[in-house]
Every structure is written in C-alpha cells, then in structure tokens.
Design an enzyme around this catalytic site. Structure first.
Site, PDB file in Angstrom:
ATOM      1  N   GLY A 238      55.902  73.422  83.430  1.00 37.36           N
ATOM      2  CA  GLY A 238      54.901  74.466  83.654  1.00 37.36           C
ATOM      3  C   GLY A 238      54.930  75.597  82.642  1.00 37.36           C
ATOM      4  O   GLY A 238      54.467  76.704  82.928  1.00 37.36           O
TER       5      GLY A 238
ATOM      6  N   LYS B 127      47.236  57.059  87.259  1.00 37.11           N
ATOM      7  CA  LYS B 127      46.077  57.772  87.802  1.00 37.11           C
ATOM      8  C   LYS B 127      46.333  58.038  89.278  1.00 37.11           C
ATOM      9  O   LYS B 127      47.317  57.547  89.852  1.00 37.11           O
ATOM     10  CB  LYS B 127      44.801  56.947  87.624  1.00 37.11           C
ATOM     11  CG  LYS B 127      44.839  55.617  88.364  1.00 37.11           C
ATOM     12  CD  LYS B 127      43.559  54.822  88.172  1.00 37.11           C
ATOM     13  CE  LYS B 127      43.607  53.532  88.985  1.00 37.11           C
ATOM     14  NZ  LYS B 127      42.384  52.736  88.882  1.00 37.11           N
TER      15      LYS B 127
ATOM     16  N   MET C 166      50.349  64.366  84.057  1.00 40.73           N
ATOM     17  CA  MET C 166      50.628  63.073  83.428  1.00 40.73           C
ATOM     18  C   MET C 166      49.831  61.924  84.049  1.00 40.73           C
ATOM     19  O   MET C 166      50.268  60.773  84.014  1.00 40.73           O
ATOM     20  CB  MET C 166      52.128  62.778  83.495  1.00 40.73           C
ATOM     21  CG  MET C 166      52.972  63.788  82.714  1.00 40.73           C
ATOM     22  SD  MET C 166      52.466  63.964  80.985  1.00 40.73           S
ATOM     23  CE  MET C 166      53.038  62.394  80.330  1.00 40.73           C
TER      24      MET C 166
ATOM     25  N   HIS D 158      46.686  68.884  74.559  1.00 35.90           N
ATOM     26  CA  HIS D 158      47.358  67.676  74.051  1.00 35.90           C
ATOM     27  C   HIS D 158      48.150  68.038  72.801  1.00 35.90           C
ATOM     28  O   HIS D 158      47.639  68.755  71.929  1.00 35.90           O
ATOM     29  CB  HIS D 158      46.308  66.603  73.726  1.00 35.90           C
ATOM     30  CG  HIS D 158      46.914  65.351  73.189  1.00 35.90           C
ATOM     31  ND1 HIS D 158      47.529  64.423  74.018  1.00 35.90           N
ATOM     32  CD2 HIS D 158      47.049  64.881  71.928  1.00 35.90           C
ATOM     33  CE1 HIS D 158      48.002  63.441  73.262  1.00 35.90           C
ATOM     34  NE2 HIS D 158      47.723  63.692  72.006  1.00 35.90           N
TER      35      HIS D 158
HETATM   36  C1  GRF Z   1      52.627  70.014  76.918  1.00 37.22           C
HETATM   37  O1  GRF Z   1      53.423  69.837  75.773  1.00 37.22           O
HETATM   38  C2  GRF Z   1      51.294  69.373  76.742  1.00 37.22           C
HETATM   39  O2  GRF Z   1      50.924  69.191  75.423  1.00 37.22           O
HETATM   40  C3  GRF Z   1      51.435  68.048  77.397  1.00 37.22           C
HETATM   41  O3  GRF Z   1      52.374  68.229  78.420  1.00 37.22           O
HETATM   42  C4  GRF Z   1      53.224  69.317  78.112  1.00 37.22           C
HETATM   43  C5  GRF Z   1      53.311  70.210  79.307  1.00 37.22           C
HETATM   44  O4  GRF Z   1      54.348  71.126  79.236  1.00 37.22           O
HETATM   45  N1  GRF Z   1      50.138  67.581  77.835  1.00 37.22           N
HETATM   46  P1  GRF Z   1      54.485  72.260  80.351  1.00 37.22           P
HETATM   47  O5  GRF Z   1      54.688  71.590  81.691  1.00 37.22           O
HETATM   48  O6  GRF Z   1      53.257  73.129  80.317  1.00 37.22           O
HETATM   49  O7  GRF Z   1      55.719  72.994  79.933  1.00 37.22           O
END
Ligand code: GRF
Length: 195
Positions: free
Chosen positions: A12, A66, A93, A112
């Site tokens: 987070g 999903k 995810m 991303h």
């Molecule tokens: C980030 O690096 C983002 O690019 C990817 O997931 C990660 C999330 O990190 N989609 P966090 O949970 O916000 O620390």
C-alpha cells in the site's frame, strides 16, 4: 468531490503517497471513500484502518488472476455505496473484468511499473533489466479489458544505472510512482465538479 475507491493486494505504498499528498494539501476536493483488498492481511488494509478509513477484505473466489463475476458485482456495489467516482488500482494483482469495467466507464485507473506500452504484465522492472534498456519508469493508465493496455494518462521516467539490481530499480520506480499517481489524481479532481 472526487471520492476514491482504492484497490490493492500489497503493502500500500501508493495509497500512502496519495494520503500524504492529501495531508500536504496537494489534493483538494479528493477523499478516500473505501479501501478494498483481495488479500486478507495486506498492508494496504492495515494502512487504511490506521487512518480510520473503511477497509474491506474481499475474498476473490476460485480464480487466481481475476475476481469471480459475482464477487466483482459485489465490489461494484460496495464502491457505489461509498460514493466512489474514481477507482484507483494501487498494486491490485487481479485483472478487472465485467461488470466493474461497465460500472465505472473511463473511471478506473492503474499504475504500472514500466513505460507502457513497453513491458506489460508481471515484474516489469525485471523485464526492463533483461531487455537491456537504459531507461525505465512508470505509467498511470485507464483500465480497459486488456492487460496494461488502456489510454495512458501520465508517465515518469527513471534511469537504469550500471549494476542495478532488480530491487534497486524497483525501488527507484516506486519512488517515481509515489510522485506520479497523486498528480494524475489531481487532474481527475480538477475535472470533477462538486455536487
Ligand atoms: C507498484 O509497484 C505498482 O507499480 C504495481 O504494484 C505495486 C504496488 O505497490 N502495480 P504498493 O502496494 O502501492 O506499495
């Protein structure tokens, strides 16, 4: 008022950056309405709870990549019930499908860790290192039915240094994410009238 529904599966840190920007007065007219995770003990839920924000664990169902359609329907209703008008994927995810895409048209954003369209999919910083490119970065984009394919809203670049490890590069990209995401959200807030 722009009301965010933040979805995440991990620690987070992007939610933390958004909250820090709000605390610093950088996101006027923005509030976090609810935080949802498919992972029961994800850091993002602890962070939300520590801030007194509504935080929900959403058991995802039987798929790995999903949500089950019925679960996604429930998620759309939960977001609506909290007044959400921008869905913010922050390390979520799972692929977003129907009915969520239709429930929030052009109102779901993702961050991303690559300069899309280069290196979509998982562990993009490792893909960048393996490809031998000299620059990496991150992208905020609208979410559509593809994997990391929606309209690009903002990007930030970081250098790849000689001898970079995956961990070092990922940390550099994440620091850039933490600056980029609040800025893109501020852009949505400027478009969203009160009422
Ligand atoms: C980030 O690096 C983002 O690019 C990817 O997931 C990660 C999330 O990190 N989609 P966090 O949970 O916000 O620390």
């Amino acid at each position: 008022m722009l009301t965010l529904g933040v979805l995440g599966s991990g620690k987070g840190s992007n939610l933390g950056a958004i909250l820090a920007a709000m605390d610093a007065g950088g996101l006027p007219g923005v509030r976090v309405g609810v935080v949802v995770s498919d992972v029961a003990h994800a850091g993002i839920l602890g962070l939300a709870a520590a801030r007194g924000l509504p935080a929900h664990h959403l058991p995802p169902g039987r798929f790995k990549t999903k949500l089950e359609p019925g679960v996604e329907q429930h998620l759309a209703a939960l977001l609506r019930a909290h007044g959400v008008n921008l869905v913010v994927l922050a390390g979520f995810m799972r692929l977003v499908k129907e009915p969520l895409l239709t429930a929030f048209p052009r109102r779901i954003v993702n961050i991303h860790p690559s300069l899309l369209p280069a290196f979509p999919g998982l562990r993009a910083w490792e893909q960048a290192l393996a490809a031998g490119v000299r620059e990496a970065g991150c992208t905020v984009h609208l979410v559509d039915a593809g994997v990391d394919t929606g309209e690009i809203l903002g990007q930030a670049r970081v250098p790849i240094e000689p001898g970079d490890t995956p961990e070092a590069l990922h940390a550099r990209i994440q620091a850039a994410e933490h600056r980029l995401y609040p800025g893109v959200i501020a852009g949505f807030a400027a478009l969203t009238k009160d009422g």
